[in-house]
Structures are given as C-alpha cells and as structure tokens.
Design a protein around this motif. Structure first.
Motif, PDB file in Angstrom:
ATOM      1  N   LEU A 126       0.838  -1.205   0.000  1.00  0.00           N
ATOM      2  CA  LEU A 126       0.000   0.000   0.000  1.00  0.00           C
ATOM      3  C   LEU A 126       0.873   1.256   0.000  1.00  0.00           C
ATOM      4  N   TRP A 127       2.005   1.173  -0.670  1.00  0.00           N
ATOM      5  CA  TRP A 127       2.959   2.276  -0.746  1.00  0.00           C
ATOM      6  C   TRP A 127       2.325   3.458  -1.480  1.00  0.00           C
ATOM      7  N   GLY A 128       2.366   4.634  -0.857  1.00  0.00           N
ATOM      8  CA  GLY A 128       1.903   5.853  -1.519  1.00  0.00           C
ATOM      9  C   GLY A 128       0.442   5.856  -1.891  1.00  0.00           C
ATOM     10  N   CYS A 129      -0.419   5.334  -1.007  1.00  0.00           N
ATOM     11  CA  CYS A 129      -1.861   5.225  -1.303  1.00  0.00           C
ATOM     12  C   CYS A 129      -2.694   6.298  -0.611  1.00  0.00           C
TER      13      CYS A 129
ATOM     14  N   THR B 279       3.902  -9.477   5.401  1.00  0.00           N
ATOM     15  CA  THR B 279       4.537  -8.214   5.029  1.00  0.00           C
ATOM     16  C   THR B 279       3.480  -7.184   4.680  1.00  0.00           C
ATOM     17  N   LEU B 280       3.588  -6.016   5.311  1.00  0.00           N
ATOM     18  CA  LEU B 280       2.683  -4.901   5.032  1.00  0.00           C
ATOM     19  C   LEU B 280       3.526  -3.670   4.731  1.00  0.00           C
ATOM     20  N   ASP B 281       3.416  -3.147   3.512  1.00  0.00           N
ATOM     21  CA  ASP B 281       4.199  -1.991   3.087  1.00  0.00           C
ATOM     22  C   ASP B 281       3.306  -0.758   3.057  1.00  0.00           C
ATOM     23  N   LEU B 282       3.537   0.140   4.014  1.00  0.00           N
ATOM     24  CA  LEU B 282       2.779   1.385   4.110  1.00  0.00           C
ATOM     25  C   LEU B 282       3.667   2.594   3.836  1.00  0.00           C
ATOM     26  N   GLY B 283       4.787   2.371   3.162  1.00  0.00           N
ATOM     27  CA  GLY B 283       5.722   3.451   2.876  1.00  0.00           C
ATOM     28  C   GLY B 283       5.082   4.595   2.110  1.00  0.00           C
ATOM     29  N   GLN B 284       5.608   5.813   2.349  1.00  0.00           N
ATOM     30  CA  GLN B 284       5.157   7.017   1.657  1.00  0.00           C
ATOM     31  C   GLN B 284       3.670   7.312   1.844  1.00  0.00           C
ATOM     32  N   ASN B 285       3.158   7.009   3.037  1.00  0.00           N
ATOM     33  CA  ASN B 285       1.842   7.459   3.473  1.00  0.00           C
ATOM     34  C   ASN B 285       2.047   8.338   4.701  1.00  0.00           C
ATOM     35  N   ILE B 286       1.347   9.446   4.747  1.00  0.00           N
ATOM     36  CA  ILE B 286       1.484  10.358   5.889  1.00  0.00           C
ATOM     37  C   ILE B 286       0.570   9.860   7.005  1.00  0.00           C
TER      38      ILE B 286
END
Length: 277
Positions: free
Chosen positions: A178-181, A203-210
């Motif tokens: 969910l990178w940048g969503c 694995t949960l990718d939340l990168g580039q979310n504020i």
C-alpha cells in the motif's frame, strides 16, 4: 538450451504477428515468464494471447502486461482466460488505467476456484474506493491470492473494505503493498483492527503514506497486543518520538520475529515487476 524468460517490451506488431507469436507460445513448453511491458496491443492481439492462456498446453507461469493500455475488451478476455488457466501464478497489470469497471471484470475471473493466481500487481491503476469493494469481495471468496500490490492507488477511503477482508479467516494474503496510497491517520484504525484479527499477513508496506504519530501509534498498539504472523512492517516516519520508540520496543518484545522498517522520504521501493525475473 531452453528459453525460460522472454522480454518483448514496447512491441507494436500487427494482429497477424501476434497470431504467429501466440501460436508459438502454444507449442513452447519451456517458457515460464513473459514480459510484454509497454507493448501496443490491438484488442485482437490480446484476444489471441488470452486464447493461448486458455490452451491446455500453455505453460506460462508469470506474465507482465504493464503499461499496455488495456481496454475493457482486453480485460474481459483476460478475465475469461484466468477462469480456466491453472498454471499462471503471477500477473502484473501495473500502469494500466483500470478504474472501477475493469477491476470488477478482472475480479470476476479471479473468483473462480480454477484460477490459481497468487501474485497480482496493480500499481498504479487508478483504483479508488469503489474498486476496493470488488477486491475486498474477491479476497473473502477463498481466493488463491497471496501477494497483492496496490501501490500508488488513491484508495485511502477504501481501506475499510480491504481491512474487512483481512479480518476474514479465509483471507490468505501474505504480502500487501500500500505504498503511496494517500492513507491518513484516520484510516489506520481500520487497518489496526485487521492486524489484530489476521492470521496470514507476513509483510505490510505502508511506505510514503502520511500516517502521522497518531496513526503509527494505533498500528503499533495493535501489533503489541498480538504475536501474529507479521514479519515486516514498512512505515514512513520523518521523526520518531519517544512514544513511538517505546512502542517499537514493546512490539519487538511481543513479536520477536517482526521487523519494523522506518523509512524516510528518500527511500525507494523495488520495481513492481521484480517477480518476473
């Protein structure tokens, strides 16, 4: 020497050339990975390719149609092929403007028990809240999917639907990207609830979310409550407060196998089609 991987990016062949290529695929039993990124498909070309995918002697396992300007007709053909193909496990449709209607069509094909797709890459495909409803429904229907990449889609308000799917015991997802969503602190409560219930996610990718301090703390509090299957959590944290540092320590103590990657604005993510190599 047998050919196992073929990349034919940026092709703009005629319908007859696609017909010849599709015929060749039917008799080749060694080719496992086909990358057609940025190819210009006429609808008839996709129809021919999907006819090959439906053929019982097609041995393709991984296919990339990234940035191929897939039309609704193309998605219908692809969905039909997914219903009967039992060998294709990885499909990349990144950078196609799928929207709601085409996502619905594709999810219908993936919902059939004959479909064995495990990895589905949809970043970015202009998937919004309504598209998330169809994906969520698919994930709750004993889908074979284990890896779902939705990076760079504006799905913040649709995260509640995905979270509901993650709560279900029959959801088999191990990786969710969910990178940048555009996920906000407000959305983190739904996701935190899902993390407490989920039995499969590694694995949960939340990168580039504020996510903000409040959002990150909600997620970490949830992980502190449960020693679950999650092994990697990626978060964007420009500044890590004492409260977050303490929670990270608590999570590590309750989940020794879990690694939290706190990334910054300069961190990049791997290509969405790395699975084809």
């Amino acid at each position: 020497m047998t050919l196992r991987y073929l990349r034919l990016g940026s092709c703009s062949d005629t319908t007859q050339q696609w017909a010849d290529f599709s015929s060749a695929l039917k008799i080749n039993q060694s080719l496992k990975c086909l990358d057609l990124t940025a190819s210009e498909f006429p609808d008839e070309g996709v129809k021919l390719l999907c006819s090959t995918l439906r053929h019982p002697v097609c041995f393709l396992q991984k296919l990339s149609l990234e940035n191929c300007h897939l039309t609704e007709a193309c998605c219908k053909e692809l969905s039909s092929a997914l219903i009967v193909n039992q060998r294709l496990t990885h499909l990349c449709l990144a950078k196609n403007n799928l929207g709601v209607g085409r996502v619905k069509i594709l999810c219908e094909g993936l919902s059939y028990p004959e479909c064995q797709l495990q990895t589905f890459v949809l970043c970015p495909c202009n998937i919004n809240r309504h598209g998330c409803k169809y994906i969520s429904k698919l994930l709750q229907e004993d889908s074979s999917l284990t890896n779902l990449d939705l990076g760079f889609n504006p799905i913040a308000t649709g995260l509640c639907f995905l979270s509901e799917a993650l709560k279900k015991p029959n959801c088999s997802l191990k990786f969710v990207g969910l990178w940048g969503c555009s996920i906000t602190p407000f959305s983190c409560q739904d996701l935190a609830s899902a993390l407490i219930s989920n039995q499969s996610l590694e694995t949960l990718d939340l990168g580039q979310n504020i996510l903000g301090q409040s959002g990150i703390m909600v997620l970490l509090e949830a992980l502190k409550q449960k020693n679950g299957p999650l092994k990697t959590l990626r978060l964007k944290t420009d500044k890590s407060t004492k409260e977050i540092q303490k929670l990270l320590k608590d999570v590590k103590e309750s989940n020794p196998q879990m690694m939290t990657e706190c990334i910054n604005a300069r961190t990049t993510r791997s290509s969405c089609c790395d699975f084809l190599t």
